[in-house]
Scaffold this motif. Structure first.
Motif, PDB file in Angstrom:
ATOM      1  N   LYS A 696      -3.979 -10.245  -4.866  1.00 42.04           N
ATOM      2  CA  LYS A 696      -4.912 -10.564  -4.098  1.00 42.04           C
ATOM      3  C   LYS A 696      -4.514 -10.923  -2.410  1.00 42.04           C
ATOM      4  O   LYS A 696      -5.450 -10.902  -1.420  1.00 42.04           O
ATOM      5  N   LEU A 697      -3.372 -11.123  -2.396  1.00 35.48           N
ATOM      6  CA  LEU A 697      -2.731 -11.217  -1.057  1.00 35.48           C
ATOM      7  C   LEU A 697      -2.634  -9.969  -0.447  1.00 35.48           C
ATOM      8  O   LEU A 697      -1.566  -9.229  -0.293  1.00 35.48           O
ATOM      9  N   THR A 698      -3.621  -9.181   0.371  1.00 37.61           N
ATOM     10  CA  THR A 698      -3.749  -7.943   0.916  1.00 37.61           C
ATOM     11  C   THR A 698      -3.777  -8.013   2.326  1.00 37.61           C
ATOM     12  O   THR A 698      -3.625  -6.876   3.094  1.00 37.61           O
ATOM     13  N   ARG A 699      -4.077  -9.067   2.886  1.00 38.70           N
ATOM     14  CA  ARG A 699      -4.217  -8.996   4.341  1.00 38.70           C
ATOM     15  C   ARG A 699      -2.504  -8.785   5.121  1.00 38.70           C
ATOM     16  O   ARG A 699      -1.486  -8.771   4.387  1.00 38.70           O
ATOM     17  N   PRO A 700      -2.514  -8.000   6.390  1.00 40.35           N
ATOM     18  CA  PRO A 700      -1.507  -7.408   6.728  1.00 40.35           C
ATOM     19  C   PRO A 700      -0.382  -8.539   6.883  1.00 40.35           C
ATOM     20  O   PRO A 700       0.801  -8.378   7.048  1.00 40.35           O
ATOM     21  N   GLU A 701      -0.931  -9.763   7.427  1.00 38.62           N
ATOM     22  CA  GLU A 701       0.339 -10.845   7.659  1.00 38.62           C
ATOM     23  C   GLU A 701       1.099 -11.046   6.277  1.00 38.62           C
ATOM     24  O   GLU A 701       2.133 -11.651   6.039  1.00 38.62           O
ATOM     25  N   HIS A 702       0.458 -10.816   4.989  1.00 44.50           N
ATOM     26  CA  HIS A 702       1.142 -11.097   3.846  1.00 44.50           C
ATOM     27  C   HIS A 702       2.041  -9.762   3.230  1.00 44.50           C
ATOM     28  O   HIS A 702       2.883 -10.161   2.507  1.00 44.50           O
ATOM     29  N   LEU A 703       2.038  -8.804   4.034  1.00 49.96           N
ATOM     30  CA  LEU A 703       2.660  -7.780   3.790  1.00 49.96           C
ATOM     31  C   LEU A 703       3.832  -7.629   4.654  1.00 49.96           C
ATOM     32  O   LEU A 703       3.928  -6.473   5.346  1.00 49.96           O
ATOM     33  N   VAL A 704       4.628  -8.621   4.745  1.00 43.68           N
ATOM     34  CA  VAL A 704       5.982  -8.696   5.378  1.00 43.68           C
ATOM     35  C   VAL A 704       6.949  -7.552   4.584  1.00 43.68           C
ATOM     36  O   VAL A 704       7.208  -7.833   3.550  1.00 43.68           O
ATOM     37  N   ASN A 705       7.378  -6.746   5.653  1.00 47.89           N
ATOM     38  CA  ASN A 705       8.319  -5.775   5.213  1.00 47.89           C
ATOM     39  C   ASN A 705       7.692  -5.133   4.061  1.00 47.89           C
ATOM     40  O   ASN A 705       8.628  -4.380   2.912  1.00 47.89           O
ATOM     41  N   ALA A 706       6.571  -4.774   3.881  1.00 49.20           N
ATOM     42  CA  ALA A 706       5.984  -4.061   2.764  1.00 49.20           C
ATOM     43  C   ALA A 706       4.865  -3.085   3.327  1.00 49.20           C
ATOM     44  O   ALA A 706       4.141  -2.525   2.438  1.00 49.20           O
ATOM     45  N   LYS A 707       4.763  -2.631   4.503  1.00 47.78           N
ATOM     46  CA  LYS A 707       3.889  -1.884   5.092  1.00 47.78           C
ATOM     47  C   LYS A 707       3.957  -0.370   4.467  1.00 47.78           C
ATOM     48  O   LYS A 707       3.151   0.087   4.059  1.00 47.78           O
ATOM     49  N   LEU A 708       5.109   0.070   4.303  1.00 53.22           N
ATOM     50  CA  LEU A 708       5.352   1.387   3.687  1.00 53.22           C
ATOM     51  C   LEU A 708       5.359   1.399   2.029  1.00 53.22           C
ATOM     52  O   LEU A 708       5.309   2.442   1.442  1.00 53.22           O
ATOM     53  N   VAL A 709       5.587   0.258   1.363  1.00 58.20           N
ATOM     54  CA  VAL A 709       5.383   0.201  -0.115  1.00 58.20           C
ATOM     55  C   VAL A 709       4.287  -0.750  -0.677  1.00 58.20           C
ATOM     56  O   VAL A 709       4.508  -0.967  -1.809  1.00 58.20           O
ATOM     57  N   GLY A 710       3.171  -0.629   0.015  1.00 57.18           N
ATOM     58  CA  GLY A 710       2.266  -1.408  -0.583  1.00 57.18           C
ATOM     59  C   GLY A 710       1.803  -0.906  -1.895  1.00 57.18           C
ATOM     60  O   GLY A 710       1.338  -1.597  -2.817  1.00 57.18           O
ATOM     61  N   GLU A 711       1.298   0.384  -1.722  1.00 53.57           N
ATOM     62  CA  GLU A 711       0.851   1.123  -3.031  1.00 53.57           C
ATOM     63  C   GLU A 711       2.022   0.929  -4.122  1.00 53.57           C
ATOM     64  O   GLU A 711       1.649   0.930  -5.381  1.00 53.57           O
ATOM     65  N   SER A 712       3.197   1.194  -3.798  1.00 53.93           N
ATOM     66  CA  SER A 712       4.376   1.108  -4.626  1.00 53.93           C
ATOM     67  C   SER A 712       4.297  -0.280  -5.410  1.00 53.93           C
ATOM     68  O   SER A 712       4.539  -0.413  -6.761  1.00 53.93           O
ATOM     69  N   MET A 713       4.177  -1.082  -4.617  1.00 53.04           N
ATOM     70  CA  MET A 713       4.151  -2.765  -4.925  1.00 53.04           C
ATOM     71  C   MET A 713       2.953  -2.855  -5.911  1.00 53.04           C
ATOM     72  O   MET A 713       3.242  -3.694  -7.202  1.00 53.04           O
ATOM     73  N   THR A 714       1.823  -2.199  -5.935  1.00 52.94           N
ATOM     74  CA  THR A 714       0.499  -2.658  -6.472  1.00 52.94           C
ATOM     75  C   THR A 714       0.807  -1.905  -7.768  1.00 52.94           C
ATOM     76  O   THR A 714       0.579  -2.427  -9.015  1.00 52.94           O
ATOM     77  N   LYS A 715       1.454  -0.714  -8.087  1.00 62.46           N
ATOM     78  CA  LYS A 715       1.862  -0.053  -9.040  1.00 62.46           C
ATOM     79  C   LYS A 715       2.764  -0.885  -9.933  1.00 62.46           C
ATOM     80  O   LYS A 715       2.526  -0.953 -11.165  1.00 62.46           O
ATOM     81  N   THR A 716       3.600  -1.328  -9.392  1.00 60.46           N
ATOM     82  CA  THR A 716       4.734  -2.180 -10.086  1.00 60.46           C
ATOM     83  C   THR A 716       4.122  -3.385 -10.735  1.00 60.46           C
ATOM     84  O   THR A 716       4.575  -3.658 -11.978  1.00 60.46           O
ATOM     85  N   ARG A 717       3.123  -4.006 -10.054  1.00 63.66           N
ATOM     86  CA  ARG A 717       2.672  -5.115 -10.481  1.00 63.66           C
ATOM     87  C   ARG A 717       1.576  -4.835 -11.791  1.00 63.66           C
ATOM     88  O   ARG A 717       1.410  -5.501 -12.679  1.00 63.66           O
ATOM     89  N   LEU A 718       0.969  -3.596 -11.542  1.00 63.87           N
ATOM     90  CA  LEU A 718       0.170  -3.098 -12.547  1.00 63.87           C
ATOM     91  C   LEU A 718       0.946  -2.961 -14.014  1.00 63.87           C
ATOM     92  O   LEU A 718       0.587  -3.438 -15.109  1.00 63.87           O
ATOM     93  N   LEU A 719       2.182  -2.392 -13.756  1.00 63.78           N
ATOM     94  CA  LEU A 719       2.911  -2.234 -14.916  1.00 63.78           C
ATOM     95  C   LEU A 719       3.543  -3.531 -15.459  1.00 63.78           C
ATOM     96  O   LEU A 719       3.530  -3.655 -16.581  1.00 63.78           O
ATOM     97  N   LEU A 720       3.676  -4.395 -14.662  1.00 64.03           N
ATOM     98  CA  LEU A 720       4.210  -5.889 -15.102  1.00 64.03           C
ATOM     99  C   LEU A 720       2.917  -6.399 -15.909  1.00 64.03           C
ATOM    100  O   LEU A 720       3.152  -6.983 -16.898  1.00 64.03           O
TER     101      LEU A 720
END
Length: 776
Positions: A696-720
């Motif tokens: 649920k933390l999808t605001r830009p300020e929450h994506l520190v060092n994750a601008k390029l990997v936001g989609e990848s992080m979402t897929k990884t969490r879905l796999l978790l």
């Protein structure tokens, strides 16, 4: 009478060479040899001390048809195949598609001799090529191009469509091969770049080949046929030529603006979708491909089988290749250096694994000459990474050359740059090499941490080592910032955790070893979480100190204004990089949340495997002593403990716990199967809730060092989430089985249970255990 050179020449020229008469000094040892040979046991190898292993292998391989590529020619009918014979449009379509599939097989790491070289048309073109572009044809001699009847459709397709497509495949492989020859790719493991003495049109301009392909595609598009089927085939051939031209253009324009390349990659992906529409119209020509080609190459390797890949799989791999290349362009959209570093890290753990060519491009295009994207130096990347994690005093990176600690800090930065560059370099390796290289890198980072601790504990660095808690008069007490060693420690811990988890992904550990490795990675994650807590406390304390000092300055300024005293220049506040504090706070919050999720899942898995241990399905730590028939009999549990944790043995902090500690903490005497199942389910449910909250933390300020990997992080969490749900289903299955705690002496299972490990569609670090009852 001595033998002369003339006599030898006469014998060689004769139809049959005469044998020399037996000399009287020769002794017949047949009986003695037979008697001695009878004393040798089957499988025993007898050799002199001077006879090396290489010689023995060669001796076993001599005259073995399976080990000699030259023997392939004896069983070949390739000489009867006429490459200049006209082919129907359906046959041309088949040869094109087969070449496409073979090319994709080479891209996955197979040899050219197993793939495109097995095509007799490719062999003829390469053998005919004499360095001149005009020699690339299907004529009998390089200097004698065939005469082509433009009105004969079969001849036209052979000498225009297939010829241009074939030389396009050769040139594509040539351009790829050059890019694959970098230190980030391993020969014979990731890719085979050996050309076996043939010239892959290295000095032929790709522009010339591109023009030939486009001209052929245009001419075929203008052709018409009275047959609807033939017209569909002609359309399919033109589509394949256009795809080849676009593919070649993307490689020629590798330095073009990202927007242009993005369009080309998207076009390649869309064009590949249309190939399957006409593939079923192809008519097979199996004689156009032959393994015997390997026998005519400059190859000392044994013959290898022809690798056949389904066309649908080849299209899928091609689209994966183009998608990977397209995704690399996103690096140019970075917002901070931390975004680039995160991209490298997520790239290394991506599923499915990227093809070798994509990994080579990541290394060559975005990490070259010690710079990121060719402009950001490694020192800038190191400073940015330290700042994001620790928010140290800005003056730490601005120490003048006259400062007593300048030389020591310079040495640290040089070593840190080297470690950080090596860290990013291994991110382009395959998973096995990644784990292997990380085992070596943690030693370098351990040494870097020791250097940082020495520097930060020196008297010259006292101004950067403020006591934030405890007695200020006691230099040994309290909380010190220690940004340099804290950063090195974090990176080292992260790599250690990866090493353990990659063992699960690569299926290195047996199920009996899962309790040990889950326990150890939980131990590492606990230390990592404690480290994050310390960093948070340091940042909060430094921020409070900064605000307190600022308030004091503001109060003093107000008093001076009231007393109408001259304003004094305010002292520069340098306790912390106040601008970096919000980024550091959000980054530490996210890292702590991810660490806690991993810990909860590990605990759930650990409890579940403990259930299997109590039920006798998995051997306990003392399995070798209590189960003589167990596979653990080959080694002692303590030796296995030391072997599995050997990569971490030289690490000073965190040190490997003694084996006795592991035995004590893994004691299950006070546990029952229902209680362990309850704990496992509770941990996995807790992890599920934390993953959902983190998503649920999808605001830009929450994506520190994750601008390029936001989609990848979402897929990884879905796999978790899938791993948690899958293990919850397994827990329910075990409850239904009503497992009984087995006797610790015989370790016999009352109910036979079959355990399988499912990795597909789950998080690679957390494969799911599936249980089924065996029929008795």
């Amino acid at each position: 009478m001595s033998t002369t050179a003339t006599d030898l020449a006469d014998e060689a020229a004769s139809d049959q060479v005469k044998l020399r008469p037996v000399v009287s000094s020769y002794v017949d040892i047949t009986d003695r040899f037979t008697a001695e040979a009878a004393k040798i046991m089957p499988g025993q190898l007898v050799m002199m001390e001077s006879f090396e292993l290489v010689n023995s292998i060669n001796a076993l391989e001599i005259m073995d048809p399976k080990m000699d590529t030259g023997v392939l020619n004896l069983r070949s009918n390739d000489a009867n195949f006429d490459v200049s014979a006209p082919r129907s449009p359906q046959e041309i379509l088949y040869i094109m598609d087969e070449l496409f599939a073979l090319e994709m097989s080479w891209c996955t790491g197979c040899a050219l001799s197993q793939t495109i070289y097995t095509c007799l048309y490719i062999e003829h073109l390469l053998n005919n090529f004499n360095g001149v572009q005009e020699s690339l044809h299907f004529g009998t001699r390089a200097s004698d191009p065939p005469s082509i009847d433009q009105n004969d459709l079969d001849q036209f397709l052979l000498h225009h469509a297939l010829r241009s497509y074939a030389i396009g495949v050769i040139k594509t492989c040539d351009l790829m091969r050059r890019q694959l020859q970098c230190k980030g790719i391993f020969e014979e493991e990731d890719a085979v770049t050996e050309t076996y003495g043939l010239d892959l049109l290295q000095f032929v301009s790709p522009g010339y080949i591109l023009a030939v392909i486009e001209a052929a595609a245009f001419q075929i598009e203008c052709k018409t046929s009275s047959s609807d089927t033939t017209q569909q085939v002609l359309t399919g051939i033109a589509q394949r030529l256009n795809l080849r031209a676009t593919t070649l253009r993307t490689m020629m324009l590798a330095e073009a603006p990202p927007a242009m390349l993005q369009q080309l990659y998207s076009a390649c992906i869309q064009m590949a979708d249309t190939l399957s529409e006409t593939h079923e119209l192809a008519v097979a020509v199996p004689t156009a491909f032959s393994m015997a080609v390997q026998g005519r190459l400059e190859c000392g390797m044994p013959p290898r089988p022809l690798l056949e890949m389904p066309f649908a799989k080849a299209v899928e791999l091609y689209q994966q290749l183009q998608t990977g290349m397209s995704d690399l362009l996103r690096i140019h959209e970075y917002g901070s250096i931390g975004d680039i570093v995160s991209y490298f890290e997520h790239f290394a753990l991506r599923l499915p694994d990227e093809l070798p060519y994509v990994r080579s491009q990541l290394h060559q295009q975005y990490l070259k000459d010690g710079r990121l994207l060719g402009k950001t130096t490694m020192r800038e990347a190191v400073i940015s990474d330290i700042t994001d994690l620790c928010s140290p005093m800005p003056s730490l990176f601005e120490i003048p050359s006259s400062h007593p600690a300048y030389a020591a800090l310079e040495d640290f930065y040089v070593q840190a740059e080297r470690c950080f560059e090596s860290y990013l370099t291994v991110m382009s390796h395959n998973k096995c090499r990644l784990r292997q290289r990380l085992c070596g890198l943690i030693l370098d980072w351990n040494a870097l941490q020791a250097v940082a601790e020495t520097i930060e504990s020196s008297p010259e660095m006292v101004q950067f080592s403020l006591v934030l808690q405890g007695n200020p008069d006691d230099p040994s007490g309290g909380l010190h910032p220690l940004p340099l060693s804290s950063w090195a420690y974090y990176r080292k811990l992260k790599m250690m955790v990866w090493i353990v988890f990659l063992g699960f992904e690569l299926d290195i550990y047996k199920l009996d070893e899962w309790p040990l490795m889950l326990w150890y990675v939980d131990y590492l994650l606990g230390i990592t979480d404690t480290h994050f807590k310390r960093l948070e406390t340091v940042v909060e304390s430094m921020t409070a100190l900064h605000q307190q000092q600022q308030q004091q300055q503001n109060t003093a300024a107000k008093k001076n204004r009231k007393k109408k005293q001259p304003q004094q220049s305010a002292q520069k506040l340098d306790y912390i990089n106040i601008e970096a504090v919000p980024r550091t706070t959000m980054l530490l919050t996210r890292l702590r949340a991810e660490t806690e999720i991993f810990r909860e899942i590990c605990r759930g898995y650990l409890c579940l495997v403990a259930v299997l241990t109590l039920a006798g399905i998995v051997n306990p730590p003392r399995g070798a002593q209590t189960s003589p028939s167990s596979s653990a009999l080959r080694t002692s549990p303590e030796l296995l403990y030391r072997i599995r944790l050997k990569p971490f043995g030289p690490i000073v902090a965190p040190e490997v716990p003694p084996y006795e500690t592991y035995l004590q903490l893994s004691d299950l005497n006070n546990w029952t199967i229902p209680a362990l199942l309850d704990n496992a389910q509770m941990s996995l449910n807790g992890a599920q809730k934390m993953v959902s909250q983190l998503n649920k933390l999808t605001r830009p300020e929450h994506l520190v060092n994750a601008k390029l990997v936001g989609e990848s992080m979402t897929k990884t969490r879905l796999l978790l989430l899938r791993s948690c749900i899958g293990m919850n289903v397994s827990i329910m299955r075990l409850r239904q089985m009503k497992l009984v705690q087995s006797d610790g002496g015989e370790r016999e299972v009352k109910r036979k249970v079959k355990v399988t490990i499912e990795q597909e569609n789950y998080h690679p670090f957390f494969p799911v255990l599936v249980f089924a009852e065996n029929e008795q």
